[in-house]
Design an enzyme around this catalytic site. Structure first.
Site, PDB file in Angstrom:
ATOM      1  N   ASP A 107      48.790  59.637  49.158  1.00 39.90           N
ATOM      2  CA  ASP A 107      49.366  58.616  48.562  1.00 39.90           C
ATOM      3  C   ASP A 107      50.142  57.627  49.283  1.00 39.90           C
ATOM      4  O   ASP A 107      50.384  58.008  50.476  1.00 39.90           O
ATOM      5  CB  ASP A 107      50.001  59.197  47.202  1.00 39.90           C
ATOM      6  N   ASN A 147      57.663  67.102  37.139  1.00 39.25           N
ATOM      7  CA  ASN A 147      56.824  66.894  35.754  1.00 39.25           C
ATOM      8  C   ASN A 147      55.474  67.523  36.058  1.00 39.25           C
ATOM      9  O   ASN A 147      54.750  67.087  34.966  1.00 39.25           O
ATOM     10  CB  ASN A 147      56.748  65.329  35.108  1.00 39.25           C
ATOM     11  N   HIS A 186      53.480  66.508  38.397  1.00 37.26           N
ATOM     12  CA  HIS A 186      52.231  65.556  39.369  1.00 37.26           C
ATOM     13  C   HIS A 186      52.053  66.273  40.403  1.00 37.26           C
ATOM     14  O   HIS A 186      52.856  66.776  41.310  1.00 37.26           O
ATOM     15  CB  HIS A 186      52.939  64.260  39.161  1.00 37.26           C
ATOM     16  N   GLU A 217      50.514  61.133  37.710  1.00 38.47           N
ATOM     17  CA  GLU A 217      51.467  61.457  36.789  1.00 38.47           C
ATOM     18  C   GLU A 217      50.840  62.182  35.548  1.00 38.47           C
ATOM     19  O   GLU A 217      49.448  62.026  35.412  1.00 38.47           O
ATOM     20  CB  GLU A 217      52.101  60.147  36.379  1.00 38.47           C
TER      21      GLU A 217
HETATM   22  C1  GLP Z   1      56.149  62.611  45.567  1.00 37.76           C
HETATM   23  C2  GLP Z   1      55.017  62.685  46.197  1.00 37.76           C
HETATM   24  C3  GLP Z   1      54.213  64.171  46.002  1.00 37.76           C
HETATM   25  C4  GLP Z   1      55.453  65.189  46.141  1.00 37.76           C
HETATM   26  C5  GLP Z   1      56.654  64.971  45.337  1.00 37.76           C
HETATM   27  C6  GLP Z   1      57.457  65.884  45.350  1.00 37.76           C
HETATM   28  O1  GLP Z   1      55.791  62.247  44.004  1.00 37.76           O
HETATM   29  N1  GLP Z   1      53.884  61.764  45.919  1.00 37.76           N
HETATM   30  O2  GLP Z   1      53.134  64.173  46.925  1.00 37.76           O
HETATM   31  O3  GLP Z   1      54.609  66.249  45.899  1.00 37.76           O
HETATM   32  O4  GLP Z   1      57.027  63.668  45.394  1.00 37.76           O
HETATM   33  O5  GLP Z   1      58.099  65.696  46.259  1.00 37.76           O
HETATM   34  P1  GLP Z   1      59.366  66.634  46.999  1.00 37.76           P
HETATM   35  O6  GLP Z   1      58.654  67.383  47.849  1.00 37.76           O
HETATM   36  O7  GLP Z   1      60.376  65.764  47.634  1.00 37.76           O
HETATM   37  O8  GLP Z   1      60.083  67.443  45.738  1.00 37.76           O
END
Ligand code: GLP
Length: 241
Positions: free
Chosen positions: A62, A128, A130, A135
């Site tokens: 993404d 949440n 995702h 989402e």
């Molecule tokens: C964002 C990214 C995800 C990631 C999530 C959690 O939403 N698009 O790919 O898994 O954040 O991030 P973190 O690893 O910083 O908790």
């Protein structure tokens, strides 16, 4: 699902390195990559390793809408800073967050995914539940799409930006359908703020309300957790590394 519970995210990075090395050893040439705080230790281990990716392709999950590749909070910048500077791939794909025609950009990305079958997909998880930026409510057969980020995700990402107003509200994300096509999926989660999402992902019903729960239907998933992220699992501590 194979669940590996480790002491902390440093140990998690070492466990993840073994998964990457095993994938390389069996000939995987296409790697699906993720961003966020979670995979930082994995990328540090890859950088310090002798693994060579110059014969491989990377495809990221993404990108934020509105951020150029040289913006320090863009995922393109993140990937260069954490991995590509030391471990270049033959080609690396990310969605273009500045695309003037997002629908065309999503179609381009779906073609990239159609052309390159992912052998190992790395994932984090949002609070949440995702995955990527899919989402809650995202369809399990979804393709690359433009996403309106939820308030929970925007709040979680705010720590990376100087001012709340700077936090992107939209993103382009691979769909869950493409994520599920990968031969193997490696999901990492660290910290107590992921414990509820991990419990719902592994032990809850398979529901679009918890996007990561779809992974229960994938035949080859490895989950690396620290003890805090595993704390709500009834099976917590069944495996360790
Ligand atoms: C964002 C990214 C995800 C990631 C999530 C959690 O939403 N698009 O790919 O898994 O954040 O991030 P973190 O690893 O910083 O908790």
């Amino acid at each position: 699902m194979q669940i590996i519970v480790v002491k902390d995210k440093v140990a998690g990075g070492k466990a993840a390195l073994k998964v990457f090395a095993a994938a390389k050893a069996r000939g995987v040439k296409v790697f699906g990559l993720a961003t966020g705080g979670t995979p930082e230790t994995t990328y540090a281990e890859l950088v310090a390793s002798d693994l060579d990716f110059t014969d491989s392709i990377s495809i990221n999950l993404d990108e934020y809408v509105g951020l150029a590749a040289d913006h320090p909070q863009s995922y393109a910048y993140y990937m260069h800073h954490h991995l590509f500077f030391a471990k270049p791939f033959a080609a690396s794909y990310l969605p273009n967050g500045l695309a003037t025609d997002p629908a065309a950009e999503c179609a381009r990305y779906d073609q990239v995914l159609a052309d390159h079958h992912v052998g190992l997909q790395l994932l984090g998880i949002g609070r949440n539940g995702h995955i990527g930026f899919n989402e809650p409510g995202s369809p399990f057969d979804g393709t690359t799409h433009e996403v309106a980020l939820t308030p929970s995700t925007i709040a979680a990402n705010a720590r990376f930006f100087a001012r709340p107003a700077d936090v992107p509200k939209r993103a382009l994300s691979m769909g869950i359908g493409a994520i599920m096509q990968a031969d193997q999926i490696l999901l990492e989660a660290y910290g107590s703020d992921k414990a509820a999402a991990i419990q719902a992902m592994i032990e809850g019903p398979v529901t679009t309300a918890v996007p990561a729960s779809v992974l229960q239907q994938h035949p080859n998933v490895i989950v690396i957790l620290d003890q805090a992220a595993a704390a709500k699992l009834s099976v917590a501590g069944q495996a360790s590394a």
